[in-house]
Design a protein around this motif. Sequence first.
Motif, short mmCIF file in Angstrom:
data_model
loop_
_atom_site.label_atom_id
_atom_site.label_comp_id
_atom_site.label_asym_id
_atom_site.label_seq_id
_atom_site.Cartn_x
_atom_site.Cartn_y
_atom_site.Cartn_z
N ASN A 107 -1.36 -28.91 -22.18
CA ASN A 107 -2.09 -29.93 -22.95
C ASN A 107 -2.24 -31.23 -22.20
O ASN A 107 -3.30 -31.81 -22.17
N ILE A 108 -1.13 -31.70 -21.67
CA ILE A 108 -1.15 -33.09 -21.23
C ILE A 108 -1.11 -33.29 -19.73
O ILE A 108 -1.43 -34.36 -19.25
N SER A 109 -0.70 -32.30 -18.95
CA SER A 109 -0.49 -32.63 -17.54
C SER A 109 -1.55 -32.07 -16.61
O SER A 109 -2.12 -31.01 -16.83
N ASN A 110 -1.75 -32.82 -15.57
CA ASN A 110 -2.69 -32.45 -14.53
C ASN A 110 -2.41 -33.37 -13.35
O ASN A 110 -2.44 -34.58 -13.52
N PRO A 111 -2.04 -32.91 -12.20
CA PRO A 111 -1.90 -31.52 -11.80
C PRO A 111 -0.56 -30.91 -12.20
O PRO A 111 0.32 -31.59 -12.66
N ILE A 112 -0.49 -29.59 -11.96
CA ILE A 112 0.75 -28.87 -12.22
C ILE A 112 1.23 -28.23 -10.92
O ILE A 112 0.43 -27.69 -10.16
#
Lengths: 300, 405, 266
Positions: free
Chosen positions: C227-232
């Motif tokens: 949902n909330i993170s970028n990058p992983i």
Amino acid sequence: MEYFLELFFGGLTRGSIYALIALGYTMVYGIIQLINFAHGEIYMIGAFVALIVAGICTIYGMTGISVLILAGVIAVIYACAYGFTLEKIAYRPLRGAPRLSPLISAIGMSIFLQNYVLLVQTPDFLPFPSLIPDFAFMEPVAYIIGSPELVILVTTFVTMILLTLLIKKTRVGKAMRATQQDMNMARLVGVNVDRIISLTFIIGSALAAIGGVLVASYIGQVNFYIGFLAGVKAFTAAVLGGIGSIAGAVLGGLVLGWAESFAAGYISSDYEDVFTFGLLVLILILRPSGILGKTRKQKV
Amino acid sequence: MLRDFKQSLLISAWFVFLTFPLMAVRVNTTDQVVTWRLMNMVWVAIGSFVLSYAWRFMLERKKVRKKTAEEGADTRSKLQIKLEDMSFRYKAMGGLLIVALVYPLVVNTYQTNIMISALIYVVLGLGLNITVGLAGLLDLGFVAFFGVGAYTFALLNHHFDLGFWMTLPLGGVFGCLLGVILGFPILRLRGDYLAIVTLGFGMIFKVVMENWDSLSFGPSGIANIDKPGLFGMDMNLAQSTTYIYYIMIALVVFTILITNRLKNSRIGRAWIALREDEIACVAMGIDMARTKLSAYALGAFWAGMVGVLFASKTTFINPASFTFMESAIILSIVVLGGMGSILGVILGAFILILMPEYLRDLSEYRMLAFGAAMALMMIFRPQGLVSGLRQKYEYKGTKDQVNNG
Amino acid sequence: MADKKHKLLEVKGLTMDFGGLRAVDSVSLEVHEGEIAALIGPNGAGKTTFFNCVTGIYNPTKGDILLHPKGLETRRLNGLKPNKVTEMGLARTFQNIRLFQDMTVLENVMIGRHCRTKSGIFRSIIRDKGVREEEQQIVETCYQLLEKVGLGDSANEFAKNLPYGAQRRLEIARAMATDPFLLLLDEPAAGMNPQETADLDHLICRISEEEKIAILLIEHDMKLVMNISNPIYVMEYGKKIAEGSPQEIKDNPKVIEAYLGEETED
Ligand SMILES: Nc1ncnc2c1ncn2[C@@H]1O[C@H](COP(=O)(O)OP(=O)(O)O)[C@@H](O)[C@H]1O
Ligand SMILES: [Mg+2]
């Protein structure tokens, strides 16, 4: 050279006793990361029980090395009983408590046991009957090493061999090593961790009592206070060798024994204890993991 | 019921076995006589039987307490609640101060002297409370700092004729300096190692004082130390005792004020955080070395200062006053009273020092009881008699304001 | 817009050995301004160890940890003490909650202000006007932080009496009190129920947007991460096996095998 040899064997004798007591510290620390402050008191109680048994025997006319063995066996039994009870009462309820709690409890128990013996027995030094005869075959070397020293060296040597066998070869020994490595893991694979901890205290206490009996008959006197200094010194030996390591405890004991013996022989005996503590402080600061210990990083 | 009974019987039998050789037999190897004291075994049997019931009851109660605390219920004692009420606290303190001030006027010199000893231990306890109670650094050689203060005054007085008032702060400063010097190398050590090293320091201090004759006059000690002076007035024993008593009261009040301020300051919070979790503490940006050192040195400061007063009160000191047992007594004061709690430590000092004085018959059991109390406290009441009160902070802004702002 | 962002943290070839065990094996990673980056991977992959190296709790065996604070010169973090790292503006929380249990909730947060305030021993004793004002300032800042994480009402309770989820939020508030520009969160949703996790999701986004704090997050809750993170970034057995946007990670066969596959199996 003669003087050197005398000091050498004096140090070896002393060191092997330190090693015996140090083993108790190291084994307990290895498993529950506790400095068992009351360990020196177990040593003292061992010596005291032996004195009582030996005293009764000599008063009723028995003497000789068999009395020493009898006194030693009873002392070991009682030391084990005390060690077991100590763990059960003062340390087990504190599993999982903040680190300082069991340590303070241990200090409290040390003071308690010291004063218990002081009150129910005596504040004075009691002479320990002389039970080790002068062996004829030791005659030629008697100016360097006497019969009592020989008895001490042989006994400690045999005891350590037995301990090594116990730890390396038996199921119980394996469980002890597993618990030392990782208590939770050991529990998961079915080791009864509580039993192993009890057993560790019992074995450590037995070793301390053997040391206590040997020293008492060697020095020839016993008092309620002897455990304190012996305890601190043996702890120094354990740290010197690397706490948690069995071979380290033995090595540390011997090194400390020699260091003390030579320092007292060649420098001055006034500051003997200062020397020991100085050494302890130095090791802890310069190499807290000791000679043989491994540094373990705390998991975060 | 029956199970409990059986268990207690078993425990009782076990303790009879355990204590048998030491309690029932006494061998005098010098005169070759054996004394049998079998009556003792009866007492042990009955005593351990009763105590095993008490032990079980206490463990049970501890479990219940823990459970109610986990459910979020209020587990504070009545005393604790009362103490958190500020106006009650001020009233109580005022009352106590008045009692303290008239005390020497209504009792004799002997009583005043005992009270002075107790007050000395109050200051020692409050000093150690900074190191052990607040910062969680177990110091088993605390008596060395006390000794440094006492020797500072004794020597300066002996050689240079320096007076009490001149030396009082110096004693503190020397204690502090020794704290820093000793503290510096041992900062990296973990808690239990620290304990044993400080124990070593304490013993080294005593051995050095016993053997370094040219400095310390060895085991025979230093005599004829001056009592505190008051504008050069001549005082008889009673007057001078009363005077020392008032100095001591002032010193105690001073100590309380300052340690209380420290406790609720930025520095004090850092100490407590260090005690609670070293790793989290450094990860939150606190310099561990500096924080530990300051706790160590500030604890030592009070010991050094009150050491000066001790030397001046007894007019004679020797190394025998500075044994490990003293350190142990001070530690039990802190542990019994409540680590981190100023009120608790004061209470602890009074209980542990005055009780053996007034219950003379029991005084030989003093160290036995202290030892047992330390272990029992850790098991059943680790927070001590009075647990450390934490400052409550008020904030006037409301949620809305924050959102608006 | 993504290309012009300022690089805050740059880790190059980080390696950490414990005796014979290589817990982290040349992992490289970057966090940019305004990002919520995530570090995922199965248990024992070395994520926490990675955090511990970056925050100075362990001294890494190899590799470079570079911090580029905005407007200041680059600092190499290797070998710095944890408190120095925190002072540089990098704060963290712990996987196994490490609060100061016997202090109040507010005091826990106040500890975070320690490195940003300066009254020493003597001034604390005298308690002059400057000290009193500083204390007042600390209390206000910390209260506001507590309200942000929804703990304003529990300020004077003991930290140990808080429920689990609240303890995790308190750890976040405490870390934020150190004025970081980069926040490392180690499994902040562990042990939380779905409602709490959703609130946390919200909170993390707010921290990122309102406070302008970049975030690097270790998390097991896939929904939260995606949902909330970028990058992983994905780790397994100490190695970095993949990096990219949530979509790229979802489609990466290596990741599916190592991690997501394991999830769907049970
Ligand atoms: N202090 C340490 N000493 C030895 N091994 C450790 C230590 N810390 C972590 N490890 C090991 O490193 C590996 C990675 O652990 P960790 O970083 O906690 O994984 P994660 O956080 O990804 O679950 C594990 O095998 C763990 O046992
Ligand atoms: Mg982890």
